[in-house]
Write an enzyme that holds these catalytic residues in place. Structure first.
Site, PDB file in Angstrom:
ATOM      1  N   ASP A  23       0.810  -1.306  -0.016  1.00  0.00           N
ATOM      2  CA  ASP A  23       0.043   0.229  -0.136  1.00  0.00           C
ATOM      3  C   ASP A  23       1.137   1.321  -0.074  1.00  0.00           C
ATOM      4  O   ASP A  23       1.799   1.863   1.184  1.00  0.00           O
ATOM      5  CB  ASP A  23      -0.785   0.199   0.968  1.00  0.00           C
ATOM      6  CG  ASP A  23      -1.660   0.975   1.696  1.00  0.00           C
ATOM      7  OD1 ASP A  23      -1.628   2.068   0.343  1.00  0.00           O
ATOM      8  OD2 ASP A  23      -2.194   1.395   2.365  1.00  0.00           O
ATOM      9  N   LYS A  87       3.027  11.392  -3.278  1.00  0.00           N
ATOM     10  CA  LYS A  87       2.192  10.834  -4.100  1.00  0.00           C
ATOM     11  C   LYS A  87       0.935  11.919  -4.673  1.00  0.00           C
ATOM     12  O   LYS A  87       0.473  11.154  -6.036  1.00  0.00           O
ATOM     13  CB  LYS A  87       0.957   9.370  -3.249  1.00  0.00           C
ATOM     14  CG  LYS A  87       0.171   8.841  -4.122  1.00  0.00           C
ATOM     15  CD  LYS A  87      -0.375   7.637  -2.622  1.00  0.00           C
ATOM     16  CE  LYS A  87      -1.462   6.861  -3.804  1.00  0.00           C
ATOM     17  NZ  LYS A  87      -2.066   6.404  -2.440  1.00  0.00           N
ATOM     18  N   GLU A 187      -6.938   0.868  -4.835  1.00  0.00           N
ATOM     19  CA  GLU A 187      -7.034   0.531  -3.146  1.00  0.00           C
ATOM     20  C   GLU A 187      -8.643   0.049  -2.548  1.00  0.00           C
ATOM     21  O   GLU A 187      -8.786  -0.571  -2.431  1.00  0.00           O
ATOM     22  CB  GLU A 187      -6.475   2.441  -2.254  1.00  0.00           C
ATOM     23  CG  GLU A 187      -5.519   2.114  -2.288  1.00  0.00           C
ATOM     24  CD  GLU A 187      -5.274   3.748  -2.620  1.00  0.00           C
ATOM     25  OE1 GLU A 187      -5.750   4.506  -2.269  1.00  0.00           O
ATOM     26  OE2 GLU A 187      -3.466   4.644  -2.808  1.00  0.00           O
ATOM     27  N   ASP A 211     -13.109   5.699   2.323  1.00  0.00           N
ATOM     28  CA  ASP A 211     -11.572   5.816   2.921  1.00  0.00           C
ATOM     29  C   ASP A 211     -11.071   7.012   3.572  1.00  0.00           C
ATOM     30  O   ASP A 211     -11.549   8.492   2.038  1.00  0.00           O
ATOM     31  CB  ASP A 211     -10.110   5.224   1.524  1.00  0.00           C
ATOM     32  CG  ASP A 211      -9.136   4.630   1.864  1.00  0.00           C
ATOM     33  OD1 ASP A 211      -8.841   6.116   2.871  1.00  0.00           O
ATOM     34  OD2 ASP A 211      -8.505   4.924   1.165  1.00  0.00           O
TER      35      ASP A 211
END
Ligand code: AMP
Length: 619
Positions: A23, A87, A187, A211
């Site tokens: 992850d 990211k 994800e 999330d």
């Protein structure tokens, strides 16, 4: 066509070798495996340590790299050398991020707005791919240290909304870290897998994955049919998360303690200490009713219901995103079978209640929300390794299939490890005016330049009616049927001209050939990525030169003598740069030429509008 259970793409995978699930998060990253004996997914951690590796990279004055918890402390002491949230930069140009540039306390290079961003630390430049590769390398090292075996294969997760460029960037980062990225998984899909959703092939379900992390919020609606996950919709807010809850508490304490604004601007460490205390309070309030602490002479007190009031507007924002996602998915709220909770901030009871109330269902929250995505990635890795015999064995493509595009680049339409049958279409256009035909060359392999891959077939789409360059829309489709036969077809959409060819993608290729091609793609990763960037820059430069030349020929009256000379000089400079091996130089020259010609385009537009109006009578 390879069967996953016995041959995961390379045909020579050793059972003993671990494929890890990673992850790669905005704030935190984790690496997980399915334990070979217990068959349970676990996040890897050193004895007594945390499984979470903060996605932070610190560069010392000699450009040595430190990643993770160790790098964390430099966020305050040396922010210019400490990279967080890399990211957020993946696959982005400066234009994409300039509105949030102040978010980054390190130097994001803005000299060429259209090309991909770079980060400068000391005297060196790093792409987001380089930065992510440092994090992946740390995870790889950690896994190797704990497992006491080399780790060379991984499944990496990305947000469901990541586009092709961002997914490719993640793959490239893996390659640079010495990892063969067997699959990029969404994800929310990984989180669902961790809960066992979709592992039963008869499952037909709609799942909402909520999330809420430290800095970002995502909601994804997925549909599972026959073990295949489809993303119906995504929504979210890339700047909303636990950090905002911490800030709400800090603001409350500042007000309660009547701390004035000058103290706050002069005493930066006070704000930082308050922030750390606020995070502690927030976590504490997830299982208690009030929090009390002291910071020097300040009293830091907050009750749970006060905290809940403070963050309610932020939670409401996430619910608004959920509503939009449900609407975009084209489903009724009642059709959603399961709600999966991901991200540390979903530990907050009022977040759970709000989500559960909105969806009118109990939420799935029994798995650690920080680890759930990595655990799912490990399960996916295990399925790819063929260890999970209960899982449906789907045929997969062992090598990527793609087309040759400008400059001899490989444009992948069907990435390796894709399930079959599979169909992908993409649109292309012509390079030259009145171009009557287009060569479609089909390649197989993982390298960025087609010359390093294997040619499978080639045909010409002829009879494209004469149109200016860039006008024709040629849709190329790759269809692999259940027997592994690839059909490539090309159709010019404006005229309907069509042509197709059948290829057997695997004919004549052995498992060891596949293995060799994969290994080469890793060995040459750095060169390949650099070459691709250079070829792309050159192609862009050539296109801009050709467009500018055409424009000048047509619009001589719109450009002054001086401007003409200035443009010619900039074109010459770009032409010269194209002959060199420096993509940054090419981008600089493209930008310089664009600067000069931008006003011409506006003038041409004005002229066109007034020309159009003058021919018409206005009643
Ligand atoms: P993630 O980005 O998923 O790792 O989530 C990190 C966020 O979760 C940070 O903002 C943490 O402060 C927050 N978090 C972690 N544990 C808790 C908790 N027990 N209660 C509330 N927030 C938490």
């Amino acid at each position: 066509m390879a069967k996953i259970a016995i041959n995961i793409a390379t045909g020579s995978l050793q059972q003993a070798e671990m494929i890890v699930g990673i992850d790669l998060g905005t704030t935190n990253s984790l690496v997980a495996i399915v334990h070979p004996e217990t068959k349970q997914p676990i996040c890897l951690k050193e004895h007594n340590a945390n499984s979470i590796v903060p996605s932070i990279i610190y560069f010392d004055e000699n450009n040595n790299v430190i990643v993770g918890e160790e790098a964390h402390k430099y966020l305050e002491t040396n922010p210019a050398n400490t990279i967080f949230s890399a990211k957020r930069l993946m696959g982005k140009s400066y234009n994409d991020i300039k509105n949030n540039a102040s978010f980054f306390s390190y130097k994001v290079i803005d000299d060429s707005t259209e090309s991909l961003v770079k980060v400068q630390v000391n005297n060196k430049f790093y792409s987001p791919i380089d930065l992510s590769s440092f994090i992946l390398k740390e995870l790889k090292n950690r896994a190797e240290h704990i497992l006491k075996t080399p780790v060379t294969k991984a499944v990496i997760t990305v947000p469901a909304y990541f586009n092709d460029a961002q997914r490719q960037a993640t793959r490239d980062a893996g390659k640079l870290a010495g990892l063969d990225v067997l699959r990029i998984v969404n994800e929310p899909t990984a989180a669902s897998l961790a809960y066992g959703l979709g592992t039963n092939t008869t499952d037909e379900k709609i799942i909402a994955v909520y999330d809420l992390g430290g800095g970002t919020f995502d909601i994804s609606i997925l549909k599972i049919t026959n073990g295949i996950f489809e993303v119906l919709s995504t929504n979210g807010d890339t700047y909303l998360g636990g950090d905002d809850f911490d800030k709400a508490i800090v603001d409350y304490w500042i007000e309660e303690n009547k701390i004035d604004s000058t103290t706050l601007t002069t005493n930066k460490s006070l704000v930082q200490s308050l922030r750390l205390k606020a995070e502690e309070a927030k976590k504490y309030l997830s299982s208690s009713n009030e929090f009390f602490s002291r910071l020097n002479e300040l009293t830091l007190f907050i009750k749970k219901d006060k905290f809940e009031n403070l963050i309610q507007p932020l939670i409401n924002k996430t619910i608004d995103c959920c509503k939009l996602a449900v609407k975009d998915a084209g489903i009724d709220l009642q059709e959603i079978d399961t709600i999966v909770m991901v991200g540390g901030s979903t530990r907050i009871p009022s977040v759970k209640t709000a989500v559960s109330n909105y969806f009118n269902k109990e939420v799935f929250d029994s798995i650690n929300p920080d680890e759930v995505v990595a655990l799912g990635a490990a399960i996916q890795a295990d399925i790819l390794a063929g260890n999970n015999k209960n899982f449906l064995l789907l045929d997969i493509t062992p090598l990527s299939l793609g087309l040759e595009t400008m400059g001899g680049l490989m444009d992948v339409l069907i990435p390796r490890n894709s399930k079959i049958p599979s169909k992908v279409s993409r649109q292309y256009t012509t390079q030259k005016d009145a171009q009557g035909s287009m060569r479609i060359s089909v390649f197989q392999g993982e390298r960025d330049l087609v010359k390093d891959n294997r040619k499978l077939a080639e045909f010409n789409l002829t009879g494209i009616p004469g149109m200016p360059a860039g006008m024709p829309k040629v849709e190329v489709s790759f269809l692999i049927n259940a027997d592994g036969i690839l059909t490539v077809s090309a159709k010019e959409l404006r005229s309907g001209v069509e042509q197709s060819i059948e290829v057997k993608p695997q004919y004549g290729i052995t498992d060891s050939d596949v293995e060799k091609m994969l290994l080469e793609s890793i060995t040459h990763a750095k060169d390949d990525i650099a070459t691709r960037a250079l070829v792309e820059a050159r192609t862009e430069g050539e296109q801009i030169l050709s467009v500018t030349e055409k424009f000048l020929q047509k619009n001589t009256t719109l450009v002054s003598q001086d401007e003409m000379i200035e443009t010619a000089q900039a074109m010459q400079a770009l032409q010269l740069a194209l002959t060199m091996e420096d993509k940054n130089l090419i981008h600089t020259k493209i930008e310089a030429l664009n600067e000069i010609t931008r006003p011409f385009a506006e003038r041409a537009m004005d002229a066109a509008v007034s020309g159009a109006l003058s021919g018409k009578s206005i009643l």
